[in-house]
Motif scaffolding. Structure first.
Motif, PDB file in Angstrom:
ATOM      1  N   UNK A  64      -5.765  -6.273  10.800  1.00  0.00           N
ATOM      2  CA  UNK A  64      -5.232  -5.255   9.886  1.00  0.00           C
ATOM      3  C   UNK A  64      -6.264  -4.173   9.624  1.00  0.00           C
ATOM      4  N   UNK A  65      -7.528  -4.588   9.469  1.00  0.00           N
ATOM      5  CA  UNK A  65      -8.583  -3.592   9.297  1.00  0.00           C
ATOM      6  C   UNK A  65      -8.598  -2.663  10.494  1.00  0.00           C
ATOM      7  N   UNK A  92       1.045  -9.472   3.346  1.00  0.00           N
ATOM      8  CA  UNK A  92      -0.155  -8.646   3.301  1.00  0.00           C
ATOM      9  C   UNK A  92       0.096  -7.360   2.532  1.00  0.00           C
ATOM     10  N   UNK A 152      -1.139  -4.579  16.885  1.00  0.00           N
ATOM     11  CA  UNK A 152      -2.441  -4.930  16.333  1.00  0.00           C
ATOM     12  C   UNK A 152      -3.411  -5.302  17.444  1.00  0.00           C
ATOM     13  N   UNK A 156       5.823 -11.794   7.688  1.00  0.00           N
ATOM     14  CA  UNK A 156       4.575 -12.105   8.376  1.00  0.00           C
ATOM     15  C   UNK A 156       3.911 -10.877   8.954  1.00  0.00           C
ATOM     16  N   UNK A 157       4.572  -9.752   8.846  1.00  0.00           N
ATOM     17  CA  UNK A 157       4.031  -8.550   9.484  1.00  0.00           C
ATOM     18  C   UNK A 157       2.850  -8.015   8.692  1.00  0.00           C
ATOM     19  N   UNK A 158       1.935  -7.390   9.377  1.00  0.00           N
ATOM     20  CA  UNK A 158       0.818  -6.846   8.629  1.00  0.00           C
ATOM     21  C   UNK A 158       0.325  -5.639   9.319  1.00  0.00           C
ATOM     22  N   UNK A 214     -11.236  -0.520   3.616  1.00  0.00           N
ATOM     23  CA  UNK A 214     -10.161  -0.937   4.534  1.00  0.00           C
ATOM     24  C   UNK A 214     -10.161  -2.459   4.674  1.00  0.00           C
ATOM     25  N   UNK A 215     -11.357  -3.034   4.837  1.00  0.00           N
ATOM     26  CA  UNK A 215     -11.451  -4.480   5.026  1.00  0.00           C
ATOM     27  C   UNK A 215     -10.966  -5.192   3.771  1.00  0.00           C
ATOM     28  N   UNK A 216     -11.329  -4.638   2.619  1.00  0.00           N
ATOM     29  CA  UNK A 216     -10.907  -5.265   1.363  1.00  0.00           C
ATOM     30  C   UNK A 216      -9.392  -5.233   1.235  1.00  0.00           C
ATOM     31  N   UNK A 261     -15.765   3.421   3.646  1.00  0.00           N
ATOM     32  CA  UNK A 261     -14.343   3.428   4.001  1.00  0.00           C
ATOM     33  C   UNK A 261     -13.965   2.149   4.731  1.00  0.00           C
ATOM     34  N   UNK A 320       6.241 -13.883  15.194  1.00  0.00           N
ATOM     35  CA  UNK A 320       6.207 -12.455  14.849  1.00  0.00           C
ATOM     36  C   UNK A 320       5.334 -11.706  15.845  1.00  0.00           C
ATOM     37  N   UNK A 367      -6.878 -10.536   9.069  1.00  0.00           N
ATOM     38  CA  UNK A 367      -7.454  -9.429   8.312  1.00  0.00           C
ATOM     39  C   UNK A 367      -8.263  -8.500   9.216  1.00  0.00           C
ATOM     40  N   UNK A 376      -0.918  -4.592   3.296  1.00  0.00           N
ATOM     41  CA  UNK A 376      -0.761  -3.454   4.201  1.00  0.00           C
ATOM     42  C   UNK A 376       0.599  -3.411   4.881  1.00  0.00           C
ATOM     43  N   UNK A 416       0.829  -1.211   0.000  1.00  0.00           N
ATOM     44  CA  UNK A 416       0.000   0.000   0.000  1.00  0.00           C
ATOM     45  C   UNK A 416       0.866   1.264   0.000  1.00  0.00           C
ATOM     46  N   UNK A 418     -18.477  -9.410   6.480  1.00  0.00           N
ATOM     47  CA  UNK A 418     -17.433  -9.404   5.447  1.00  0.00           C
ATOM     48  C   UNK A 418     -16.050  -9.351   6.088  1.00  0.00           C
ATOM     49  N   UNK A 440      -7.243  -5.008   3.562  1.00  0.00           N
ATOM     50  CA  UNK A 440      -6.515  -5.851   4.522  1.00  0.00           C
ATOM     51  C   UNK A 440      -6.687  -7.328   4.214  1.00  0.00           C
ATOM     52  N   UNK A 441      -7.652  -7.657   3.346  1.00  0.00           N
ATOM     53  CA  UNK A 441      -7.789  -9.077   3.007  1.00  0.00           C
ATOM     54  C   UNK A 441      -6.829  -9.487   1.893  1.00  0.00           C
ATOM     55  N   UNK A 442      -6.191  -8.505   1.251  1.00  0.00           N
ATOM     56  CA  UNK A 442      -5.314  -8.835   0.131  1.00  0.00           C
ATOM     57  C   UNK A 442      -3.953  -9.302   0.612  1.00  0.00           C
ATOM     58  N   UNK A 449      -5.934  -0.031  10.186  1.00  0.00           N
ATOM     59  CA  UNK A 449      -6.299   1.009   9.209  1.00  0.00           C
ATOM     60  C   UNK A 449      -7.347   1.941   9.786  1.00  0.00           C
ATOM     61  N   UNK A 506      -7.297  10.323   0.099  1.00  0.00           N
ATOM     62  CA  UNK A 506      -8.485  10.447   0.952  1.00  0.00           C
ATOM     63  C   UNK A 506      -9.510  11.385   0.325  1.00  0.00           C
TER      64      UNK A 506
END
Lengths: 444, 359
Positions: free
Chosen positions: B137-138, A430, B6, A442-444, A418-420, A414, B1, B134, A432, A249, B126, A422-424, B141, A278
């Motif tokens: 991570x959300x 990740x 988080x 492994x960090x995210x 954000x959820x989308x 929003x 890790x 996830x 993010x 990102x 979702x 973070x799912x990638x 953010x 934004x």
């Protein structure tokens, strides 16, 4: 061996650019074979003869002469054809009935190294990648002079061959990631790779992700920066850019070139890009939410001004917004399609429509034009065209949700994005991730 | 890790929603004087429970509470996990329903309730479907995007305070302990820390940071209760269902183009609550997945979300929410005290058994 020549004649002889030429090199009479469109024949022949003239044999026999010309090799038909396609010259010694594979002068089919066409550089190296994969790798090697930079090349495709190269810095890259990528490329080496969608599939990544899996760049400087950060770079022959894997990102906001400015300025510039993203996402949605659903949130003076500017506009804010956004997208698309000489026409016509006429005709409100301008301008602050496309798409999600739920919809949109995001993940990393140093995959 | 950041953010965010919505109202209506005592008792109980819970979990590295209880025996799993499932399920229904109610009250008067509930559930579902990492991570953010807004609104909430309302200082009879609203106030603590026991196999974190977060959240509890008190006084504040939300509506800032700052606080809290709901959905799906391993956890998430939505539709008014909260009280205390204590005791037992085997 004559049958071999006959086989080649049968399979390639119907190509008008394939040549068989009788030639005398020294005392030996030979047949030269290859594609005239890939080989500069005159210079190749000159070189062959010059080579023979300077040739001072230890022993005066044909086999040492062959070794001086190239590689003596037994090969079957399909191997020979691959070599022809690759621009090699095959020399057939008639009396000895032996094939020699020789390097030929290639005919020049590449453009020179130029400045980038899709990315602008301020205060930085401006040479950009070209279509030739070896030149690109050479440019990277020039940019980052380190013995840790490794290059692995692969040939993909069964009908159509395509050269792929993987470049990584073994002292920075996570060896697991490199191994995973190599394994994936090798296991799908029979798949055709003609575009990035093919490549995404070949790498076993989801083709339905709206955020690109690769960060494409034309600049060796960016690639060098990415190598040091532990990413791996893929080059594909005939594609004038490097593919930085994985795409994260923060690539949307940062350029390696930013580091040529003083640190405070770099931070401010990057923050500006964050604000840009934004604004792109929020501004259209906020307009729809405030005008259509939640006008009471605004100061009464402001709410009245907006109401006044919308006086006479015959449809709801969402229709107004979508209508103008689509026109704007059409203008952007049209100006990329058109030749450079007619491009300005579109800009001018678009400017007239968006600027004044549409407001005077009371089709949309004044304020909407301001919002649109802000959105479009801020959308262009994102680094990389492929990233700006994703943001352009996401803003529609927010606009539609805002029309349904007002400001709640804006925030819900929003959250959804954000959820989308973070799912990638790509190869277990990740989207993010901020940094990709060794061991942090492994960090995210 | 190590992913302490988080975990800590997740814990903090999910708490904030409850603090500013329900906690302030519950505490203010539970006593007329010496609110700080009520807050401190709650906080101390919370701190002890979180500490015990993490101490207990520390004995079982890389295990979640489902496998800890299952290892002890089927009876333990049923005894502790069944109430947990009910508690989480009802909490989800209450949270979704109550937040939707507040949203309609404050700014979506024309939108039907079911539409708002559907939005909240769909989004949370979702997020939960994407898996626990996830969700975290959300959370990060959302924290980056919305935490500054929350802090800003909290800073400006002090606009109209009058510190003399701090008196009277003491409630010598501890009368609040017997009042139902005070029991409800524990809802702010109960649901939030349980997730620490579920995530051990997936995410590593350091207990020290969690305890630091518990400490860092202390000022927010006081702000949520005392700022409305300082602004309105006890007599007025106790008439509001959501004192802090009402308080934000009274704030006026000259230079801001928006008239209602409530909206921003409320909406940011709603996004955090979506995170909480998705976490609960995920927890429930994990427990159910262990019972029926053949069914994928994602199907459970969808099924639970649908069940929650239907449950929410059956609640017609605010009084029914209140009575549901009341029924949940028993479960809440069981979950809040029983699970941490039992995990801690099991941990000590496990340690002793290992020691015996070693000797």
């Amino acid at each position: 061996m004559d049958s071999f020549i006959q086989e080649i004649r049968d399979s390639l002889g119907d190509n008008d650019d394939f040549f068989f030429q009788q030639e005398k090199i020294g005392r030996a009479s030979v047949i030269l074979m290859g594609f005239i469109s890939l080989i500069d024949l005159t210079r190749t022949k000159e070189a062959l003869h010059a080579n023979m003239d300077n040739w001072k044999p230890d022993r005066d026999d044909a086999s040492s002469m062959m070794e001086a010309i190239g590689e003596v090799r037994e090969m079957d038909l399909s191997e020979a054809i691959t070599m022809f396609m690759d621009g090699k010259l095959i020399v057939f010694f008639e009396s000895e009935r032996i094939l020699v594979l020789a390097e030929a002068y290639p005919s020049l089919l590449n453009r020179a190294v130029e400045s980038p066409t899709n990315e602008n550089v301020l205060q930085g190296a401006i040479s950009s990648f070209i279509e030739d994969i070896d030149t690109n790798i050479g440019m990277v090697r020039k940019q980052i002079v380190s013995r840790h930079v490794k290059v692995r090349s692969f040939l993909a495709g069964s009908l159509c061959h395509k050269k792929l190269s993987l470049v990584y810095d073994e002292s920075h890259a996570d060896s697991k990631l490199v191994a995973k990528v190599i394994k994936q490329i090798e296991s799908s080496s029979d798949k055709e790779i003609n575009n990035l969608q093919n490549l995404t599939k070949a790498l076993g990544l989801s083709a339905w992700s709206s955020v690109p899996k690769f960060n494409t760049t034309e600049l060796p400087e960016e690639v060098a920066g990415a190598l040091i950060k532990g990413r791996v770079i893929l080059f594909i022959d005939r594609m004038p850019f490097g593919l930085i894997l994985p795409n994260l990102i923060w690539d949307m906001f940062s350029l390696e070139n930013d580091r040529n400015y003083p640190l405070p300025l770099m931070i401010v510039i990057r923050l500006l890009r964050v604000v840009g993203v934004l604004t792109t996402l929020i501004a259209p949605g906020l307009y729809v939410a405030l005008v259509a659903v939640n006008p009471e949130v605004l100061r009464i003076e402001l709410a009245l001004t907006i109401a006044q500017s919308r006086e006479g506009v015959p449809y709801p804010a969402i229709v107004e917004m979508i209508f103008m956004l689509i026109i704007l997208e059409l203008i952007i698309e049209a100006s990329t399609r058109l030749p450079k000489s007619i491009g300005p026409t579109i800009t001018m016509v678009g400017g007239i429509i968006l600027g004044q006429a549409v407001v005077t005709a009371k089709l949309v409100s004044n304020l909407l034009i301001i919002i649109l301008a802000a959105t479009t301008i801020s959308n262009s602050t994102v680094v990389g065209f492929q990233n700006s496309l994703a943001i352009r798409l996401f803003k529609y999600v927010i606009v539609i949700m805002s029309a349904m739920y007002g400001v709640l919809g804006l925030l819900a949109g929003l959250v959804l994005i954000c959820a989308y995001l973070s799912s990638l993940s790509t190869f277990g990393i990740s989207y993010l991730n901020i940094s990709m140093n060794k061991g942090e995959s492994g960090n995210g | 890790m190590d992913k302490s950041l988080h975990v800590v953010l997740m814990y903090g965010l999910t708490q904030l929603g409850f603090i500013f919505f329900f906690y302030s109202g519950d505490i203010i209506s539970s006593t007329t004087e010496g609110h700080w005592l009520a807050i401190v008792i709650g906080l101390v109980l919370n701190l002890v429970m979180v500490w015990l819970y993490m101490k207990g979990l520390g004995y079982f590295p890389k295990q979640d509470i489902i496998s800890i209880y299952s290892a002890v025996g089927k009876w333990a799993a049923v005894l502790f996990l069944l109430p947990l499932v009910f508690f989480l399920f009802i909490t989800n229904i209450i949270t979704i329903r109550a937040f939707s109610e507040v949203i309609t009250l404050v700014f979506l008067a024309n939108t039907p309730l079911w539409a708002i509930m559907a939005l909240i559930i769909t989004l949370s579902g979702y997020i939960a479907l994407n898996g626990v990492e996830s969700i975290f991570r959300t959370g990060v953010l959302l924290a980056i995007l919305f935490l500054p807004v929350i802090l800003f609104t909290i800073c400006i909430s002090f606009q109209n305070v009058d510190f003399r309302y701090f008196f009277p200082v003491m409630d010598e009879k501890f009368s609040f302990l017997a009042r139902p609203p005070y029991w409800h106030s524990f809802a702010a603590f109960a649901g939030s820390f349980l997730f620490l026991g579920f995530i051990q196999p997936y995410v590593a974190y350091r207990p020290k940071y969690v305890l630091m977060t518990v400490a860092a959240l202390v000022p927010f509890y006081f702000i949520a209760v005392y700022v409305p008190l300082f602004t309105f006084g006890q007599a007025t504040a106790s008439t509001f269902k959501f004192p802090f939300i009402v308080l934000m509506s009274t704030i006026h800032i000259n230079w801001l183009m928006f008239d209602r700052i409530t909206m921003f606080l409320l909406l940011c809290l709603v996004t955090f609550t979506m995170l909480f709901i998705s976490m609960v959905l995920w927890k429930l799906s994990q427990v159910l997945h262990r019972c029926l391993p053949k069914v994928k956890p994602s199907y459970f998430v969808i099924a639970i979300a649908a069940a929650n939505f239907i449950g929410c539709l059956f609640i017609t008014n605010w009084d029914e929410i209140q009575s549901l909260v009341m029924w949940n009280t028993m479960l809440r205390f069981f979950v809040m005290v029983g699970i941490p204590c039992s995990i801690w005791l099991l941990g000590i037992r496990a340690k002793r058994m290992i020691k015996d085997e070693g000797a």
